[in-house]
Design a protein around this motif. Structure first.
Motif, mmCIF file in Angstrom:
data_model
loop_
_atom_site.group_PDB
_atom_site.id
_atom_site.type_symbol
_atom_site.label_atom_id
_atom_site.label_comp_id
_atom_site.label_asym_id
_atom_site.label_seq_id
_atom_site.Cartn_x
_atom_site.Cartn_y
_atom_site.Cartn_z
ATOM 1 N N ALA A 63 20.587 -33.038 9.493
ATOM 2 C CA ALA A 63 20.978 -31.675 10.431
ATOM 3 C C ALA A 63 21.978 -30.790 9.386
ATOM 4 O O ALA A 63 21.735 -29.567 9.342
ATOM 5 N N GLU A 64 23.012 -31.503 8.750
ATOM 6 C CA GLU A 64 23.722 -30.834 7.790
ATOM 7 C C GLU A 64 23.121 -29.997 6.613
ATOM 8 O O GLU A 64 23.412 -28.756 6.079
ATOM 9 N N VAL A 65 22.109 -30.725 5.948
ATOM 10 C CA VAL A 65 21.408 -30.318 4.950
ATOM 11 C C VAL A 65 20.609 -29.084 5.438
ATOM 12 O O VAL A 65 20.341 -28.178 4.772
ATOM 13 N N ASP A 66 19.779 -29.270 6.593
ATOM 14 C CA ASP A 66 18.956 -28.001 6.984
ATOM 15 C C ASP A 66 20.065 -26.990 7.511
ATOM 16 O O ASP A 66 19.540 -25.794 6.991
ATOM 17 N N ALA A 67 20.947 -27.220 8.096
ATOM 18 C CA ALA A 67 22.025 -26.013 8.380
ATOM 19 C C ALA A 67 22.357 -25.340 6.991
ATOM 20 O O ALA A 67 22.259 -24.042 7.025
ATOM 21 N N LEU A 68 22.561 -26.043 5.795
ATOM 22 C CA LEU A 68 23.012 -25.562 4.604
ATOM 23 C C LEU A 68 21.731 -24.935 4.252
ATOM 24 O O LEU A 68 21.923 -23.592 3.385
ATOM 25 N N MET A 69 20.274 -25.341 3.976
ATOM 26 C CA MET A 69 19.472 -24.789 3.642
ATOM 27 C C MET A 69 19.050 -23.276 4.224
ATOM 28 O O MET A 69 18.937 -22.411 3.576
ATOM 29 N N HIS A 70 19.240 -23.279 5.553
ATOM 30 C CA HIS A 70 19.084 -21.883 6.200
ATOM 31 C C HIS A 70 20.155 -21.176 5.858
ATOM 32 O O HIS A 70 19.886 -19.939 5.652
ATOM 33 N N GLU A 71 21.379 -21.756 5.751
ATOM 34 C CA GLU A 71 22.461 -20.640 5.608
ATOM 35 C C GLU A 71 22.426 -20.072 4.184
ATOM 36 O O GLU A 71 22.665 -18.945 4.103
ATOM 37 N N ALA A 115 17.779 -27.708 -1.941
ATOM 38 C CA ALA A 115 19.095 -27.861 -1.486
ATOM 39 C C ALA A 115 19.591 -29.194 -1.829
ATOM 40 O O ALA A 115 20.833 -29.204 -2.364
ATOM 41 N N ILE A 116 18.882 -30.255 -1.649
ATOM 42 C CA ILE A 116 19.443 -31.621 -2.475
ATOM 43 C C ILE A 116 19.680 -31.704 -3.723
ATOM 44 O O ILE A 116 20.237 -32.210 -4.408
ATOM 45 N N ARG A 117 18.566 -30.854 -4.703
ATOM 46 C CA ARG A 117 19.002 -30.796 -5.999
ATOM 47 C C ARG A 117 20.064 -30.219 -6.314
ATOM 48 O O ARG A 117 21.012 -30.723 -7.107
ATOM 49 N N ASP A 118 20.510 -29.033 -5.585
ATOM 50 C CA ASP A 118 21.967 -28.282 -6.055
ATOM 51 C C ASP A 118 23.072 -29.204 -5.641
ATOM 52 O O ASP A 118 24.081 -29.218 -6.132
ATOM 53 N N LEU A 119 22.885 -29.883 -4.276
ATOM 54 C CA LEU A 119 24.153 -30.685 -3.770
ATOM 55 C C LEU A 119 24.139 -31.964 -4.810
ATOM 56 O O LEU A 119 25.506 -32.474 -5.054
ATOM 57 N N THR A 120 23.145 -32.461 -5.260
ATOM 58 C CA THR A 120 23.242 -33.504 -6.321
ATOM 59 C C THR A 120 23.911 -33.056 -7.534
ATOM 60 O O THR A 120 24.817 -33.709 -8.240
#
Length: 133
Positions: free
Chosen positions: A14-22, A31-36
């Motif tokens: 849910a946090e990843v999805d929120a970041l993705m949309h934001e 999103a996960i690539r950038d966070l990694t």
């Protein structure tokens, strides 16, 4: 590219999805690539705090604060070996924004940035470090 399967709990998804949309990511993978990348950068900085880096120090200060401009200039001159370039912008009647492009050891750049941003009447400050590869 390789496909990797990762299991995440519902709250983290849910946090990843929120970041993705934001931030406007097209999908979770981006999103996960950038966070990694961000997490790996942080781990490298912690593991090798004295590694060579490039940096951008951005800060906003009250130009009318007594002697602040002189103190900031003196501080930069005292560390002239770190500063590659500086951009100075007048935001409004009361505030100036400076961007200092820096090069040096990570720990030294962080110390320099902390000294600048903790100065009285410096309102905002942030240092971005990039490994000098």
């Amino acid at each position: 590219m390789q496909r990797v399967t990762v299991t995440l709990d519902e709250e983290l998804v849910a946090e990843v999805d929120a970041l993705m949309h934001e931030r406007g990511y097209q999908n979770r993978s981006e999103a996960i690539r950038d966070l990694t990348r961000s997490g790996l950068k942080q781990v490298r900085e912690e593991a090798a705090p004295d590694s060579p880096c490039m940096g951008a120090l951005v800060y906003v200060y009250d130009h009318a604060a007594r002697e602040l401009s002189k103190r900031l200039t003196r501080h930069s001159h005292d560390h002239h070996d770190l500063t590659l370039s500086t951009l100075h912008v007048h935001i409004n009647h009361d505030s100036c924004l400076e961007v200092a492009l820096l090069k040096g050891r990570g720990r030294v750049l962080k110390q320099f940035a902390a000294e600048v941003t903790s100065s009285r009447s410096v309102r905002h400050g942030q240092l971005v470090l990039i490994p000098d590869e």
